[in-house]
Design an enzyme around this catalytic site. Structure first.
Site, PDB file in Angstrom:
ATOM      1  NE  ARG A  10       4.960   3.399  -6.001  1.00  0.00           N
ATOM      2  CZ  ARG A  10       4.128   4.674  -5.220  1.00  0.00           C
ATOM      3  NH1 ARG A  10       4.797   4.460  -3.722  1.00  0.00           N
ATOM      4  NH2 ARG A  10       3.511   5.010  -5.361  1.00  0.00           N
ATOM      5  CB  CYS A 238      -0.232   6.465   5.849  1.00  0.00           C
ATOM      6  SG  CYS A 238      -0.128   7.837   5.581  1.00  0.00           S
ATOM      7  CG  ASN A 247      -2.465   1.530  -2.077  1.00  0.00           C
ATOM      8  OD1 ASN A 247      -1.077   1.316  -1.568  1.00  0.00           O
ATOM      9  ND2 ASN A 247      -2.580   2.750  -2.585  1.00  0.00           N
TER      10      ASN A 247
END
Lengths: 295, 295
Positions: A10, A238, A247
């Site tokens: 995700r 991002c 991440n």
């Protein structure tokens, strides 16, 4: 025991230029489960016109391997998303909003207050329908537009979502500005307001934008946290920092805890293989370190 | 206050494919000094036939800016290196050996015991000549050939070098296998044997091979260490792990301490500019994070 939430399918894929097919996503999830991951944020029920990477959430959920002890979570940002999520057979719903107005207005066209009101209703309805909900508070450690977010605002937002029935909270460093001393302070403040993990499970979600991802994980661990998000290969990025990485990398975090003697249930070698497979799928060099140096 | 030893011009450049000219090295050091770094491992007095990247050490030392409060260190691995170092006007001599026999045999064709004997003599002669010496213990946190190095061997090696007159010690994670819990244990063991920093200054030197560089710095900081090595841009690598990254990145470490409110004396913006300049010189994408995301 460390509880890892694998967010690669995700939060990871959502920020990748290359889009995986439904079959590709299902194979990715299958490989993650085979490597020992037991809690996977598998899909997002956002509008696929807005986030095309997340298209086919229902098809993914219909095809993922169903195994004892494996939990799939899906991201829900609105009431329409909730209806899709409940029909899909997802195990847990993740609801998310930013804790700074500017970020939340850009991301979800709502102030924090408006967002909280809507998501609290979503949480109540999900719980009433028998599906547990975890609340994600984005930009909790800082906002790229507003700078530091006052801790009391973060805790107030958590309060609203917990009152609405969330069974746990995750504090997210969406843009990678958290530092270890802040992590320690936030965890202590959260605990003193909401009690220990058996009352309100607390997770931490870091991005490695400034290289501090694992330092922050370690700071959270020292403060007593045992739930951490991560994405295989360090997948993701991002939207507000184009050259930044994603991440915290799952296999690098697993290596940290393996070295420290803290079990994660994950087979590091298999996860490194999976990271290399994912790298081939997204067609760019990923930022994970263990996948380069080997186990 | 954090004391940073900038090792980019030595440990960094030594592992780069692209060789800088003497003028290039001097400009690099000038820029590092301008950014606020005050202790720089500037050169190595190894045989330039063996390590061509380190050629011209004397010429570099003759040309670096001499400023109040700026200290230049040079690496010495043998008696012949010592003679060159003493003639060059270097401020401090760093002597180094691995704490595992296999690594030291491959790297210096000596067992640890043989290496210690030779380097203890080097240290005594340097101190007698009026130049202070700091001892570097490589592979202290693990050896790629032998695995974990027994802590008592590391401490015994430190003992020999301190007895020989070294004024401080640096424990080095040469191949990036250290983890935070181990760092804490090693620092505590070192302190309990050799006393606090005002008796024996202790530094830590990490590589980011497995992404744990800054987590280990933070663990060392929590254990009371205030002296850390780093290289601008994360320059460098490891000859035994070709795809691995180099030292902990200086500007990423400065950002960590800036965020934590611990002064380093370094201007982060200028250092990020310097990292980008170095990246252009070595003609490859460096691993530093702040240089990508910006200050």
């Amino acid at each position: 025991m460390i509880h890892i939430t694998e967010v690669g399918p995700r939060d990871g894929l959502q920020n990748e230029r290359k889009h995986l097919t439904v079959a590709g996503k299902v194979e990715m999830i299958q490989r993650l489960v085979d490597a020992g991951l037991r809690y996977i944020e598998a899909v997002s029920f956002v509008n696929p016109k807005v986030v095309p990477q997340m298209a086919g959430a229902e098809d993914v959920m219909a095809a993922v391997p169903r195994r004892e002890g494996v939990t799939y979570a899906g991201l829900v940002l609105s009431r329409s998303g909730l209806e899709r999520a409940l029909r899909s057979g997802i195990d847990v719903i993740h609801i998310a909003l930013a804790t700074s107005d500017t970020f939340n207005l850009r991301n979800a066209r709502r102030t924090v207050e408006q967002g909280l009101e809507e998501l609290a209703a979503v949480a109540r309805d999900a719980v009433a329908a028998g599906t547990p909900v975890v609340g994600y508070l984005a930009t909790a450690f800082g906002c790229p537009f507003e700078g530091e977010v006052p801790l009391h605002r973060v805790l107030s937002a958590a309060d609203v979502l917990l009152e609405a029935g969330c069974r746990g909270m995750v504090l997210c460093d969406t843009v990678g500005v958290a530092h270890p001393r802040q992590v320690q302070a936030f965890v202590e403040a959260f605990r003193s307001r909401f009690g220990p993990d058996d009352q309100v499970p607390l997770g931490l979600h870091f991005h490695n934008t400034r290289g501090l991802g694992l330092a922050n994980v370690y700071a959270g661990y020292l403060a007593g946290v045992r739930r951490f998000d991560a994405s295989v290969g360090g997948l993701g990025g991002c939207p507000f920092a184009p050259k930044a990485v994603g991440n915290v990398c799952t296999e690098d975090m697993v290596n940290l805890f393996d070295q420290m003697g803290e079990p994660t249930g994950v087979d590091l070698s298999r996860l490194v293989e999976t990271a290399r497979w994912v790298e081939a799928q997204v067609e760019r060099r990923l930022d994970g370190m263990m996948m380069k140096v080997g186990v």
